[in-house]
Scaffold this motif. Structure first.
Motif, PDB file in Angstrom:
ATOM      1  N   ASN A 136       3.651   8.621 -12.238  1.00  0.00           N
ATOM      2  CA  ASN A 136       3.223   8.275 -13.574  1.00  0.00           C
ATOM      3  C   ASN A 136       2.198   7.374 -13.712  1.00  0.00           C
ATOM      4  OD1 ASN A 136       3.155   6.044 -15.985  1.00  0.00           O
ATOM      5  ND2 ASN A 136       5.155   4.940 -14.989  1.00  0.00           N
ATOM      6  N   PRO A 137       1.494   8.582 -14.709  1.00  0.00           N
ATOM      7  CA  PRO A 137      -0.395   8.337 -14.715  1.00  0.00           C
ATOM      8  C   PRO A 137      -0.399   6.939 -15.295  1.00  0.00           C
ATOM      9  CG  PRO A 137      -0.037  10.004 -16.426  1.00  0.00           C
ATOM     10  CD  PRO A 137       2.035   9.262 -15.418  1.00  0.00           C
ATOM     11  N   ASP A 138       0.273   6.161 -16.501  1.00  0.00           N
ATOM     12  CA  ASP A 138      -0.157   5.148 -17.618  1.00  0.00           C
ATOM     13  C   ASP A 138      -1.411   3.779 -16.474  1.00  0.00           C
ATOM     14  OD1 ASP A 138       1.699   6.625 -18.647  1.00  0.00           O
ATOM     15  OD2 ASP A 138       2.680   4.996 -19.343  1.00  0.00           O
ATOM     16  N   VAL A 139      -1.137   3.352 -15.941  1.00  0.00           N
ATOM     17  CA  VAL A 139      -1.694   3.150 -14.755  1.00  0.00           C
ATOM     18  C   VAL A 139      -3.283   3.411 -14.963  1.00  0.00           C
ATOM     19  CG1 VAL A 139      -2.874   0.793 -13.311  1.00  0.00           C
ATOM     20  CG2 VAL A 139      -0.235   0.960 -14.293  1.00  0.00           C
ATOM     21  N   ALA A 140      -2.719   4.340 -14.179  1.00  0.00           N
ATOM     22  CA  ALA A 140      -4.470   5.648 -13.922  1.00  0.00           C
ATOM     23  C   ALA A 140      -5.039   5.602 -15.299  1.00  0.00           C
ATOM     24  CB  ALA A 140      -4.978   6.719 -13.346  1.00  0.00           C
ATOM     25  N   PHE A 141      -4.505   5.784 -16.377  1.00  0.00           N
ATOM     26  CA  PHE A 141      -5.353   6.097 -17.651  1.00  0.00           C
ATOM     27  C   PHE A 141      -5.936   4.571 -17.936  1.00  0.00           C
ATOM     28  CE2 PHE A 141      -3.076  10.325 -18.662  1.00  0.00           C
ATOM     29  CZ  PHE A 141      -4.345  10.501 -19.414  1.00  0.00           C
ATOM     30  N   GLY A 177     -12.306  -7.028  -5.938  1.00  0.00           N
ATOM     31  CA  GLY A 177     -11.792  -8.115  -6.403  1.00  0.00           C
ATOM     32  C   GLY A 177     -11.007  -6.986  -7.623  1.00  0.00           C
ATOM     33  N   SER A 178     -10.937  -5.768  -7.997  1.00  0.00           N
ATOM     34  CA  SER A 178     -10.126  -4.657  -8.687  1.00  0.00           C
ATOM     35  C   SER A 178      -9.013  -4.035  -8.073  1.00  0.00           C
ATOM     36  CB  SER A 178     -11.339  -3.970  -9.221  1.00  0.00           C
ATOM     37  OG  SER A 178     -12.114  -5.359 -10.399  1.00  0.00           O
ATOM     38  N   TRP A 179      -9.632  -4.224  -6.706  1.00  0.00           N
ATOM     39  CA  TRP A 179      -8.647  -3.178  -5.507  1.00  0.00           C
ATOM     40  C   TRP A 179      -7.488  -3.002  -5.715  1.00  0.00           C
ATOM     41  CZ3 TRP A 179     -12.014  -4.120   0.047  1.00  0.00           C
ATOM     42  CH2 TRP A 179     -13.136  -2.540  -0.557  1.00  0.00           C
ATOM     43  N   PRO A 180      -6.731  -4.265  -6.069  1.00  0.00           N
ATOM     44  CA  PRO A 180      -5.282  -4.013  -5.925  1.00  0.00           C
ATOM     45  C   PRO A 180      -4.516  -3.288  -7.280  1.00  0.00           C
ATOM     46  CG  PRO A 180      -6.314  -6.748  -5.352  1.00  0.00           C
ATOM     47  CD  PRO A 180      -7.049  -5.400  -6.243  1.00  0.00           C
ATOM     48  N   TYR A 181      -6.064  -3.171  -8.284  1.00  0.00           N
ATOM     49  CA  TYR A 181      -4.796  -2.947  -9.866  1.00  0.00           C
ATOM     50  C   TYR A 181      -5.673  -0.797  -9.268  1.00  0.00           C
ATOM     51  CZ  TYR A 181      -6.331  -6.595 -11.917  1.00  0.00           C
ATOM     52  OH  TYR A 181      -6.225  -8.583 -11.794  1.00  0.00           O
ATOM     53  N   LEU A 182      -5.689  -1.204  -8.300  1.00  0.00           N
ATOM     54  CA  LEU A 182      -6.475   0.050  -7.508  1.00  0.00           C
ATOM     55  C   LEU A 182      -5.163   0.709  -7.100  1.00  0.00           C
ATOM     56  CD1 LEU A 182      -7.793   3.105  -7.535  1.00  0.00           C
ATOM     57  CD2 LEU A 182      -9.145   2.360  -5.377  1.00  0.00           C
ATOM     58  N   VAL A 210      -1.942  -0.469  -7.696  1.00  0.00           N
ATOM     59  CA  VAL A 210      -1.069  -0.405  -8.521  1.00  0.00           C
ATOM     60  C   VAL A 210      -0.647   1.237  -9.280  1.00  0.00           C
ATOM     61  CG1 VAL A 210       0.189  -1.507 -10.887  1.00  0.00           C
ATOM     62  CG2 VAL A 210      -0.865  -2.672  -8.837  1.00  0.00           C
ATOM     63  N   ALA A 211      -2.026   1.829  -9.402  1.00  0.00           N
ATOM     64  CA  ALA A 211      -2.230   3.474 -10.364  1.00  0.00           C
ATOM     65  C   ALA A 211      -2.034   4.171  -8.980  1.00  0.00           C
ATOM     66  CB  ALA A 211      -3.954   2.801 -10.563  1.00  0.00           C
ATOM     67  N   LEU A 212      -2.332   3.491  -8.021  1.00  0.00           N
ATOM     68  CA  LEU A 212      -2.201   5.024  -6.742  1.00  0.00           C
ATOM     69  C   LEU A 212      -0.637   5.198  -6.964  1.00  0.00           C
ATOM     70  CD1 LEU A 212      -5.375   4.819  -4.944  1.00  0.00           C
ATOM     71  CD2 LEU A 212      -4.594   7.202  -6.222  1.00  0.00           C
ATOM     72  N   THR A 213       0.410   3.705  -7.031  1.00  0.00           N
ATOM     73  CA  THR A 213       1.414   3.352  -6.495  1.00  0.00           C
ATOM     74  C   THR A 213       2.090   4.777  -7.912  1.00  0.00           C
ATOM     75  OG1 THR A 213       0.972   1.226  -5.306  1.00  0.00           O
ATOM     76  CG2 THR A 213       3.695   2.016  -6.014  1.00  0.00           C
ATOM     77  N   ASP A 214       1.371   4.287  -9.002  1.00  0.00           N
ATOM     78  CA  ASP A 214       2.858   4.908 -10.015  1.00  0.00           C
ATOM     79  C   ASP A 214       2.091   6.402  -9.866  1.00  0.00           C
ATOM     80  OD1 ASP A 214       3.550   2.270 -10.723  1.00  0.00           O
ATOM     81  OD2 ASP A 214       2.679   2.023 -12.209  1.00  0.00           O
ATOM     82  N   ALA A 215       1.036   6.422  -9.589  1.00  0.00           N
ATOM     83  CA  ALA A 215       0.515   8.043  -9.677  1.00  0.00           C
ATOM     84  C   ALA A 215       1.057   8.604  -8.807  1.00  0.00           C
ATOM     85  CB  ALA A 215      -1.004   8.382  -9.441  1.00  0.00           C
ATOM     86  N   LEU A 216       1.375   8.297  -7.769  1.00  0.00           N
ATOM     87  CA  LEU A 216       2.219   8.737  -6.827  1.00  0.00           C
ATOM     88  C   LEU A 216       3.635   9.402  -6.804  1.00  0.00           C
ATOM     89  CD1 LEU A 216       0.876   7.351  -3.301  1.00  0.00           C
ATOM     90  CD2 LEU A 216       0.721   9.910  -3.661  1.00  0.00           C
ATOM     91  N   GLN A 217       3.552   8.495  -7.785  1.00  0.00           N
ATOM     92  CA  GLN A 217       6.064   8.726  -8.496  1.00  0.00           C
ATOM     93  C   GLN A 217       5.638   9.347  -9.902  1.00  0.00           C
ATOM     94  OE1 GLN A 217       7.222   4.759  -8.963  1.00  0.00           O
ATOM     95  NE2 GLN A 217       6.646   4.971  -6.079  1.00  0.00           N
ATOM     96  N   CYS A 262       1.265  -1.314   0.049  1.00  0.00           N
ATOM     97  CA  CYS A 262       0.175  -0.124   0.025  1.00  0.00           C
ATOM     98  C   CYS A 262       0.860   1.217  -0.115  1.00  0.00           C
ATOM     99  CB  CYS A 262      -1.149  -0.062   1.170  1.00  0.00           C
ATOM    100  SG  CYS A 262      -1.767   1.312   1.387  1.00  0.00           S
ATOM    101  N   PRO A 263       0.579   2.399  -1.149  1.00  0.00           N
ATOM    102  CA  PRO A 263       1.043   3.383  -0.895  1.00  0.00           C
ATOM    103  C   PRO A 263       0.914   4.339   0.226  1.00  0.00           C
ATOM    104  CG  PRO A 263      -0.141   3.646  -2.048  1.00  0.00           C
ATOM    105  CD  PRO A 263      -0.555   2.334  -1.578  1.00  0.00           C
ATOM    106  N   PHE A 264      -0.353   4.191   1.150  1.00  0.00           N
ATOM    107  CA  PHE A 264      -0.475   4.605   2.152  1.00  0.00           C
ATOM    108  C   PHE A 264       0.464   4.491   3.711  1.00  0.00           C
ATOM    109  CE2 PHE A 264      -3.242   5.671  -1.433  1.00  0.00           C
ATOM    110  CZ  PHE A 264      -3.307   7.390  -1.586  1.00  0.00           C
ATOM    111  N   ARG A 265       0.488   5.034   4.497  1.00  0.00           N
ATOM    112  CA  ARG A 265       0.775   4.747   6.134  1.00  0.00           C
ATOM    113  C   ARG A 265      -0.387   5.666   6.485  1.00  0.00           C
ATOM    114  NH1 ARG A 265       2.650   1.575   3.261  1.00  0.00           N
ATOM    115  NH2 ARG A 265       4.857   1.292   2.981  1.00  0.00           N
ATOM    116  N   GLY A 266      -0.571   4.694   8.177  1.00  0.00           N
ATOM    117  CA  GLY A 266      -0.954   5.810   8.924  1.00  0.00           C
ATOM    118  C   GLY A 266      -2.372   4.872   9.248  1.00  0.00           C
TER     119      GLY A 266
END
Length: 509
Positions: free
Chosen positions: A351-356, A335-340, A342-349, A285-289
């Protein structure tokens, strides 16, 4: 990246109940058809109701045909449109117990594609083995006479371009209205005069025509999400012709578009919090707390992208509106939460490709940049004709204030200037309860944390219908049947296969 989207497709119930899969199920091709049911049909409609279907094979285990329907049901002589059907015969070769029509929602999703690509996913193995499963594209959709608006390039600009003006300003509001007006103009210019007739009541009347030409005295039907509204509308128009109806992921027929938007906004915030709680338990997970901490950090990401859009590898820029679309898409299915993630992890870095990819999936845009089955155009056309704009600026302000308080993460990007305010045809729909007095039992299935069609709508619809029976799935995600809850599946299948009515109020943990 293609593998990610393929996995998402197999796992998800997409936009407003749109169903997809990648595993077709074989069945014998047949050209058999029962005689049309023309009982009680008026003389002006008899040419439509007496059509004899000419089925042709259209892939292993499937056959297809088309049906002519009146463009204007109030004036059957004013022209006609074409409706596309696909049929899957019982997979075990047995004689079918009847036809089961299936609608995947939207409005605007293709029932032909649903049955062709994923019949087992849509109805389950037991129903697939017992019925002629019928997928159809409602008027305005897909392979039927459809709404046409923009080409792919113009649609990209419409859906993804970054606004030039600051969000919330008068200039921004006018810019968005101008964008909606351009889209409405293109739809009116390119749709050959069908827009005033793209309504849910007309689609329900089409469905009775399909029932009749398929040779069924009564309608057996499984409708997801918007498909529940279509089914309820049918029941209100033809209560005496209701067979076994299941309405999964119900829409309350009496809510306005503003109420719908508000309730869905609150629903997606709730689903997002459930996703965050699950995400925080994992190591990737890219978030904490706490959940509140994670939601605040996501809000910061959205605000940052709103100020400085992220460049994608294909040249597009991702702003906050598109990122929020990418967040919403996988919330339809747990079941699609893991893809979210990935998308948010990349967007925080950056890269919006997966989010697109997620946003493209939501809008039915394929890897080649083409938009499939006119989904978005039909979605807009139905909503603008079904929902009158009957609210005031004060109502919008009150809705925004409630979102700000109860859904602070998505609130800044949820309500935008109403696109239907510049549609070229006035809404003909009315928002009122549906009772369907005299109908056979109608099963309404609701999921407790469904973000797209919140549970309260299922409760309301079941209460409105004079023969409504409420079944509750306790859980996450959009719609409830054939999603791994045996209690739900047993109840729905017993009704559709044997006519055994579930206990009203059945709650499946």
């Amino acid at each position: 990246m293609a593998a990610l989207v393929a996995g998402l497709v197999a796992a998800s119930l997409a936009l407003s109940g749109c169903l997809y899969s990648v595993i077709p199920a074989p069945a014998p091709v047949s050209t058999a058809s029962l005689a049309p049911d023309t009982s009680g049909v008026s003389a002006d409609l008899l040419p439509f109701y007496s059509q004899e279907l000419a089925w042709e094979g259209c892939g292993e285990g499937f056959d297809c045909t088309t049906v002519d329907a009146p463009l204007d049901w109030a004036d059957p002589g004013a022209g006609d449109i074409e409706l596309a059907l696909i049929r899957h015969r019982p997979s075990n070769g047995a004689e079918p117990i009847g036809s089961l029509l299936v609608n995947p929602g939207g409005p605007g999703s293709s029932g032909v594609a649903l049955v062709r690509d994923s019949v087992t996913f849509a109805v389950g193995e037991d129903l697939e083995a017992a019925y002629d499963v019928i997928g159809f594209d409602p008027r305005g959709v897909g392979a039927s006479t459809k709404v046409r608006c923009y080409d792919a390039a113009d649609m990209d600009h419409y859906l993804y371009d970054i606004p030039r003006n600051e969000r919330g300003t008068d200039a921004w509001e006018q810019e968005m209205l101008d964008r909606h007006a351009g889209f409405a103009e293109a739809c009116d210019a390119n749709s050959d005069g069908i827009l005033p007739f793209i309504t849910t009541p007309n689609a329900a009347r089409d469905m009775d025509l399909l029932r009749a030409v398929l040779g069924d005295e009564k309608l057996n039907y499984l409708g997801y999400s918007y498909g529940s509204l279509l089914g309820a509308t049918y029941a209100g128009l033809y209560p005496e012709r209701v067979g076994r109806l299941v309405l999964d992921g119900a829409i309350d027929p009496q809510v306005s578009m503003l109420e719908l938007d508000l309730t869905q906004g609150l629903g997606f915030e709730s689903a997002l919090r459930a996703y965050m709680a699950d995400c925080l338990e994992g190591s990737d997970c890219p978030f904490r707390g706490t959940v509140d901490d994670a939601m605040a950090d996501l809000g910061t990401l959205l605000a940052s992208v709103d100020r400085s859009p992220l460049p994608a590898s294909d040249g597009r820029l991702m702003g906050a509106d598109s990122l929020q679309t990418a967040i919403v898409a996988p919330l339809y299915s747990e079941g699609s939460w893991p893809y979210l993630t990935v998308a948010l992890t990349d967007a925080l870095q950056g890269n919006p490709d997966v989010a697109f990819q997620l946003a493209d999936f939501y809008y039915d845009r394929n890897e080649d940049g083409e938009y499939v089955d006119s989904f978005f155009e039909a979605f807009r056309a139905y909503n603008c004709m079904d929902y009158p704009i009957d609210w005031t600026a004060d109502d919008v302000a009150a809705a925004q204030a409630e979102l700000d308080e109860k859904a602070p993460t998505i609130a800044p990007y949820w309500l935008t200037p109403a696109p239907c305010s510049v549609w070229h045809h006035p809404a003909s729909g009315t928002r009122e309860p549906i009772t369907a007095e005299g109908a056979a039992p109608i099963v309404v299935l609701g999921t407790t944390n469904d973000p797209a069609t919140p549970y309260e709508w299922a409760v309301s619809l079941a209460d409105q219908l004079s023969s409504g029976v409420l079944v509750t799935r306790v859980g996450e995600g959009h719609t409830g049947f054939n999603k791994g809850n045996q209690c739900v599946d047993d109840a729905i299948e017993a009704y559709l296969l044997e006519g055994t009515v579930p206990e009203d109020g059945l709650r499946c943990e």
